[in-house]
Design a protein around this motif. Sequence first.
Motif, PDB file in Angstrom:
ATOM      1  N   ARG A  33      43.531  50.683  41.307  1.00  0.00           N
ATOM      2  CA  ARG A  33      43.032  49.862  42.078  1.00  0.00           C
ATOM      3  C   ARG A  33      44.538  49.231  42.459  1.00  0.00           C
ATOM      4  NH1 ARG A  33      40.284  44.135  42.213  1.00  0.00           N
ATOM      5  NH2 ARG A  33      42.099  42.933  42.856  1.00  0.00           N
ATOM      6  N   SER A  34      45.478  48.813  41.548  1.00  0.00           N
ATOM      7  CA  SER A  34      46.756  48.233  41.788  1.00  0.00           C
ATOM      8  C   SER A  34      47.733  48.979  42.758  1.00  0.00           C
ATOM      9  CB  SER A  34      47.347  47.806  40.548  1.00  0.00           C
ATOM     10  OG  SER A  34      46.313  46.915  39.816  1.00  0.00           O
ATOM     11  N   ALA A  35      47.434  50.314  42.423  1.00  0.00           N
ATOM     12  CA  ALA A  35      48.275  51.261  43.332  1.00  0.00           C
ATOM     13  C   ALA A  35      47.787  51.653  44.628  1.00  0.00           C
ATOM     14  CB  ALA A  35      48.312  52.455  42.640  1.00  0.00           C
ATOM     15  N   GLN A  36      46.493  51.071  44.924  1.00  0.00           N
ATOM     16  CA  GLN A  36      45.818  51.438  46.184  1.00  0.00           C
ATOM     17  C   GLN A  36      45.379  49.928  46.887  1.00  0.00           C
ATOM     18  OE1 GLN A  36      45.985  54.255  47.418  1.00  0.00           O
ATOM     19  NE2 GLN A  36      46.432  55.400  45.597  1.00  0.00           N
ATOM     20  N   VAL A  37      45.252  48.984  46.426  1.00  0.00           N
ATOM     21  CA  VAL A  37      44.397  47.921  46.933  1.00  0.00           C
ATOM     22  C   VAL A  37      45.354  46.824  47.234  1.00  0.00           C
ATOM     23  CG1 VAL A  37      42.618  46.231  47.042  1.00  0.00           C
ATOM     24  CG2 VAL A  37      42.106  48.531  46.135  1.00  0.00           C
ATOM     25  N   THR A  38      45.443  45.906  48.269  1.00  0.00           N
ATOM     26  CA  THR A  38      46.558  44.707  48.426  1.00  0.00           C
ATOM     27  C   THR A  38      46.368  43.714  47.047  1.00  0.00           C
ATOM     28  OG1 THR A  38      46.676  42.859  49.693  1.00  0.00           O
ATOM     29  CG2 THR A  38      44.625  43.598  49.772  1.00  0.00           C
ATOM     30  N   SER A  39      47.275  43.268  46.836  1.00  0.00           N
ATOM     31  CA  SER A  39      47.240  42.474  45.771  1.00  0.00           C
ATOM     32  C   SER A  39      46.783  40.832  46.111  1.00  0.00           C
ATOM     33  CB  SER A  39      48.531  42.237  45.215  1.00  0.00           C
ATOM     34  OG  SER A  39      49.736  41.667  46.007  1.00  0.00           O
ATOM     35  N   GLY A  40      46.547  40.868  47.534  1.00  0.00           N
ATOM     36  CA  GLY A  40      45.811  39.573  47.940  1.00  0.00           C
ATOM     37  C   GLY A  40      44.631  39.383  47.531  1.00  0.00           C
ATOM     38  N   PHE A  41      43.831  40.399  46.902  1.00  0.00           N
ATOM     39  CA  PHE A  41      42.275  40.275  46.342  1.00  0.00           C
ATOM     40  C   PHE A  41      42.829  40.084  44.863  1.00  0.00           C
ATOM     41  CE2 PHE A  41      41.167  42.302  50.204  1.00  0.00           C
ATOM     42  CZ  PHE A  41      39.489  41.784  50.118  1.00  0.00           C
ATOM     43  N   GLY A  42      42.123  39.012  44.376  1.00  0.00           N
ATOM     44  CA  GLY A  42      42.080  38.377  43.167  1.00  0.00           C
ATOM     45  C   GLY A  42      40.990  39.123  42.162  1.00  0.00           C
ATOM     46  N   VAL A  43      40.884  38.955  40.932  1.00  0.00           N
ATOM     47  CA  VAL A  43      39.627  39.547  40.182  1.00  0.00           C
ATOM     48  C   VAL A  43      39.433  38.584  39.118  1.00  0.00           C
ATOM     49  CG1 VAL A  43      40.866  41.065  38.925  1.00  0.00           C
ATOM     50  CG2 VAL A  43      38.770  41.331  39.038  1.00  0.00           C
ATOM     51  N   ALA A  44      38.108  38.190  38.833  1.00  0.00           N
ATOM     52  CA  ALA A  44      38.018  37.287  37.793  1.00  0.00           C
ATOM     53  C   ALA A  44      37.985  38.190  36.369  1.00  0.00           C
ATOM     54  CB  ALA A  44      36.629  36.572  37.830  1.00  0.00           C
ATOM     55  N   LEU A  45      37.564  39.322  36.333  1.00  0.00           N
ATOM     56  CA  LEU A  45      37.476  40.287  35.160  1.00  0.00           C
ATOM     57  C   LEU A  45      37.608  41.617  35.575  1.00  0.00           C
ATOM     58  CD1 LEU A  45      36.805  40.450  32.413  1.00  0.00           C
ATOM     59  CD2 LEU A  45      34.315  40.362  32.725  1.00  0.00           C
ATOM     60  N   PRO A  46      38.635  42.184  35.125  1.00  0.00           N
ATOM     61  CA  PRO A  46      38.737  43.506  35.581  1.00  0.00           C
ATOM     62  C   PRO A  46      37.987  44.824  35.040  1.00  0.00           C
ATOM     63  CG  PRO A  46      40.720  42.906  34.264  1.00  0.00           C
ATOM     64  CD  PRO A  46      39.802  41.804  34.501  1.00  0.00           C
ATOM     65  N   VAL A  47      36.823  44.647  35.140  1.00  0.00           N
ATOM     66  CA  VAL A  47      35.936  45.944  34.524  1.00  0.00           C
ATOM     67  C   VAL A  47      35.267  46.389  35.846  1.00  0.00           C
ATOM     68  CG1 VAL A  47      35.561  44.368  32.274  1.00  0.00           C
ATOM     69  CG2 VAL A  47      33.994  44.089  34.330  1.00  0.00           C
ATOM     70  N   PHE A  48      35.034  47.723  35.574  1.00  0.00           N
ATOM     71  CA  PHE A  48      34.378  48.460  36.825  1.00  0.00           C
ATOM     72  C   PHE A  48      32.954  48.563  36.365  1.00  0.00           C
ATOM     73  CE2 PHE A  48      38.706  48.766  38.308  1.00  0.00           C
ATOM     74  CZ  PHE A  48      38.679  49.093  39.466  1.00  0.00           C
ATOM     75  N   VAL A  49      32.370  48.581  37.290  1.00  0.00           N
ATOM     76  CA  VAL A  49      30.710  48.182  37.109  1.00  0.00           C
ATOM     77  C   VAL A  49      30.129  49.767  37.328  1.00  0.00           C
ATOM     78  CG1 VAL A  49      28.545  47.569  37.985  1.00  0.00           C
ATOM     79  CG2 VAL A  49      30.417  45.915  37.769  1.00  0.00           C
ATOM     80  N   ALA A  50      29.151  50.183  36.289  1.00  0.00           N
ATOM     81  CA  ALA A  50      28.471  51.503  36.341  1.00  0.00           C
ATOM     82  C   ALA A  50      27.073  51.201  36.919  1.00  0.00           C
ATOM     83  CB  ALA A  50      28.427  52.133  35.284  1.00  0.00           C
ATOM     84  N   ARG A  51      26.589  50.071  36.502  1.00  0.00           N
ATOM     85  CA  ARG A  51      25.165  49.849  36.722  1.00  0.00           C
ATOM     86  C   ARG A  51      24.976  48.360  36.619  1.00  0.00           C
ATOM     87  NH1 ARG A  51      20.546  52.615  33.519  1.00  0.00           N
ATOM     88  NH2 ARG A  51      22.040  52.002  31.713  1.00  0.00           N
ATOM     89  N   ALA A  52      23.840  47.721  37.319  1.00  0.00           N
ATOM     90  CA  ALA A  52      23.610  46.269  37.079  1.00  0.00           C
ATOM     91  C   ALA A  52      21.963  46.141  37.362  1.00  0.00           C
ATOM     92  CB  ALA A  52      24.588  45.498  37.814  1.00  0.00           C
ATOM     93  N   ASP A  53      21.494  45.089  36.373  1.00  0.00           N
ATOM     94  CA  ASP A  53      20.005  44.998  36.920  1.00  0.00           C
ATOM     95  C   ASP A  53      19.711  43.504  36.084  1.00  0.00           C
ATOM     96  OD1 ASP A  53      17.605  45.009  38.023  1.00  0.00           O
ATOM     97  OD2 ASP A  53      17.041  46.887  36.993  1.00  0.00           O
ATOM     98  N   GLY A  54      18.956  42.854  36.563  1.00  0.00           N
ATOM     99  CA  GLY A  54      18.354  41.701  35.903  1.00  0.00           C
ATOM    100  C   GLY A  54      19.812  40.739  35.667  1.00  0.00           C
TER     101      GLY A  54
END
Length: 453
Positions: free
Chosen positions: A35-56
């Motif tokens: 991400r750091s190599a491809q995405v502008t650093s103008g976007f911050g992030v609260a927690l640098p984890v990548f999501v596989a699934r989410a529910d509830g």
Amino acid sequence: MTKTTLAVDAPSIPQTRHLATSVPGPRSNALHAERSAQVTSGFGVALPVFVARADGGIIEDVDGNRLIDFASGIAVTSLGASNKRVAQRVAAQLEAFIHTCFMVTEYEAFTQVCAWLNANTPGDFEKRTGLFTTGAEAVENAIKIARAATGRPNVLVFDEAYHGRSLLTMAMTAKVNPYKLNFGPLPAEIIRAASANPLRPAQGLPAGAAAALESVEATILEHGAETFAAMVIEPIQGEGGFIVPAVGFIPGLRKLADKYGIVLVIDEIQAGMGRTGTLFASEHEAVAGDLILTAKALANGVPLSAVTGRAELMNAPHAGGLGGTYAGNPLACEAALAVFEQFEDGSLLANASRIEEVAREILEPLRFSTDIVADVRGRGAMLAIEFADAGTLEPRADLAKEVSAACHGAGVITLTCGTHGNVVRLLPPLVIGEDLLRDGLAVLSQAITTAAK
């Protein structure tokens, strides 16, 4: 109060916290490097984890960690990040058509969303609605509508306000860093007035609504009441720190708006759609705005926003003056209709109220057992803990950051906010189960107790 059991549809992911690795784990770290190599650093992030699934109330990352979700995508996925009815209606619409642009050819779901908002937003008067895509778009269009209706230029906003990241909404937002820093010049027709923060009154004012309202009226008169098209207020100030205004402040603004012919715009983008235990947070104040703004949870993660208000105001712009290529996209409209269906039995509002009960039971004692918790506040499932030094109320952003980081490491997603960055905010999904809620709150409580030592 009778205890209400939090109702949860059968989720596809176990509703328990589980740490398979450290947080973030190795796979998330590798993806974050990409991400750091491809995405502008103008976007911050609260927690640098990548999501596989989410529910509830659970987000599962690519490393197999199951994290308790106390963020809901910043108050967006209030019905869970994989809400089945939303997915079903969107999938059916995908089979029919994805997009036509409502300004080219029409579709019924757009009108149905408008009809629901006209019927369910506060105010016993004839209404019309316009649909857009983002919260900032809704704010900007409300200003366009107010100016078209009044012929006036100025907009009154308040200390600790947040209204978006577009050029106009940046000017309306109070906090400079990170929202306005380096992005000027900004629109000049924005006038800022005192808010009624019960813990931190505006400089030179005593606590309470009366003094703040006197200051607001003085600001209006100083700049010329006849120059103001709109005053825009959040019923609970979000990014400013989840501030519930002093009792009587918002009803007082209603009276000032009526007195001077100013359009009262209530920004429910974060606080609305059941988040506070009522459909709209302004219901707690028994106030109806002339215009009311919704977004975020309106379509549970599919981008959609709305301006709803008095018919004569909403019809003031000329034909073609409002719109947008993606405004009221059919997928988003179907998602919103699925959200509306799930509010019908009242259980989601009951859940929001129960979330507050449980959270206050666990968090309120920390105000007395530690010397770092200055306030526990909010309504429903929109709650916050403010950190400050005892006695002086000197804001402690370092403690908010430390507590939030400890929660992240233990598998609980929390966010910080506030003008001083010293607030941890809680936005759990309205469908979270009580056992999961209590587990997350126990982690938060322990993090606060540890930070206090």
